[in-house]
Structures are given as C-alpha cells and as structure tokens.
Write a protein that holds these residues in place. Structure first.
Motif, PDB file in Angstrom:
ATOM      1  N   LYS A 134     -13.056 -95.804  -5.160  1.00 17.74           N
ATOM      2  CA  LYS A 134     -11.610 -95.573  -5.059  1.00 17.74           C
ATOM      3  C   LYS A 134     -11.148 -94.573  -6.435  1.00 17.74           C
ATOM      4  O   LYS A 134     -10.529 -93.929  -6.131  1.00 17.74           O
ATOM      5  N   ILE A 135     -11.777 -94.884  -7.308  1.00 14.52           N
ATOM      6  CA  ILE A 135     -11.481 -93.920  -8.557  1.00 14.52           C
ATOM      7  C   ILE A 135     -11.985 -92.486  -8.392  1.00 14.52           C
ATOM      8  O   ILE A 135     -10.971 -91.576  -8.477  1.00 14.52           O
ATOM      9  N   LEU A 136     -13.156 -92.187  -7.515  1.00 11.01           N
ATOM     10  CA  LEU A 136     -13.768 -91.056  -7.487  1.00 11.01           C
ATOM     11  C   LEU A 136     -12.606 -90.627  -6.342  1.00 11.01           C
ATOM     12  O   LEU A 136     -12.580 -89.120  -6.213  1.00 11.01           O
ATOM     13  N   GLN A 137     -12.271 -91.015  -5.152  1.00 11.26           N
ATOM     14  CA  GLN A 137     -11.473 -90.483  -4.208  1.00 11.26           C
ATOM     15  C   GLN A 137     -10.017 -90.197  -4.831  1.00 11.26           C
ATOM     16  O   GLN A 137      -9.259 -89.227  -4.076  1.00 11.26           O
ATOM     17  N   SER A 138      -9.544 -90.931  -5.788  1.00  7.43           N
ATOM     18  CA  SER A 138      -8.257 -90.665  -6.311  1.00  7.43           C
ATOM     19  C   SER A 138      -8.146 -89.493  -7.126  1.00  7.43           C
ATOM     20  O   SER A 138      -7.082 -88.686  -7.273  1.00  7.43           O
ATOM     21  N   ASN A 139      -9.148 -88.970  -7.454  1.00  6.46           N
ATOM     22  CA  ASN A 139      -9.550 -87.593  -8.389  1.00  6.46           C
ATOM     23  C   ASN A 139      -9.436 -86.580  -7.692  1.00  6.46           C
ATOM     24  O   ASN A 139      -9.788 -85.919  -6.926  1.00  6.46           O
TER      25      ASN A 139
END
Length: 139
Positions: A134-139
């Motif tokens: 989720k963190i990687l997709q939001s960046n």
C-alpha cells in the motif's frame, strides 16, 4: 603421512604419488602447538592410516562431543567453509589435493543448497507485506 612445519602442511599423497605442500594459517599453527621438525609426523606411532581416528576419538571425548565425527568430516567442513567464505573452487581443489576441479564441485553444490535455503529463510508477516505494498502504491 603428514608433517607440520612452521607455515605449511606437507602431505605425502600416495594416490597421486607426490608430496603436496599446503599453507596453513598462523591460527591453525598456534592451535596445533609447537612446530615439529620436518622429518617428524603430525601423528606419530600410528600403525597405519586407519588408526588416525583413535586420537580424534580421544579429543572428541575430552571436548564432550558425542556425535560421530571422522577426519573426513573435517575435510568436508573445511571445503564447504572455504567456498562459503568466497575462496575460489580452484584454490579449494588444490588445498584438498584434488587433481580435478570436478571432484571439488560436490562442495559447491552444498554451498548452492545453503544459499537457496538462506534465500527462503526470511518470511514476513502477510499483514506487513500488504502494508508495504500500500505504501509503495501510494508513492
């Protein structure tokens, strides 16, 4: 038969009909004790090479080690550790007294198996993986 002098291990190679000179570390020399004279054998008074396990059994008993270990086990451990620590297979082959590198390749297979096992050793919790995605997709 084998002799231990100040900086090398001299091994009479009966199979290959010659003497192999293998360097050994200063730490190994220290652990072996006082260097012997060149004509003295490391294991004196052995009637034949099959008797070499007798002093080993005494050392194992004195150390409280109950597992069955032979001098040949030490060769396997030495070769595997050398390859694991980055020594090239040609050098390990020569240190073991092998005439062909292909004989030494069995140890490289052991190291490859250890690497494969190590690659699978770390398992992350599924929730942590989802959070990271989720963190990687939001960046």
């Amino acid at each position: 038969m084998c002799n231990l002098t100040e900086s090398k291990f001299n091994l009479d190679r009966r199979k290959q009909k010659g003497v192999e000179y293998t360097p050994i570390s200063e730490q190994a020399i220290h652990l072996c004790g006082t260097p012997r004279l060149p004509e003295q054998l490391v294991f004196e008074n052995l009637q034949d090479s099959s008797w070499i396990s007798r002093p080993l059994e005494k050392w194992m008993d004195a150390a409280g080690i109950t597992k069955h270990i032979t001098f040949h086990c030490f060769r396997h451990t030495f070769a595997t550790l050398q390859l694991s620590l980055g020594t090239d297979i040609y050098t390990v082959s020569k240190m073991l007294g092998h005439t062909k590198v292909t004989t030494t390749q069995v140890y490289a297979k052991v190291v490859d198996e250890l690497k494969n096992k190590a690659a699978e050793a770390i398992k992350l919790d599924e929730n942590i993986l989802k959070e990271n995605q989720k963190i990687l997709q939001s960046n």
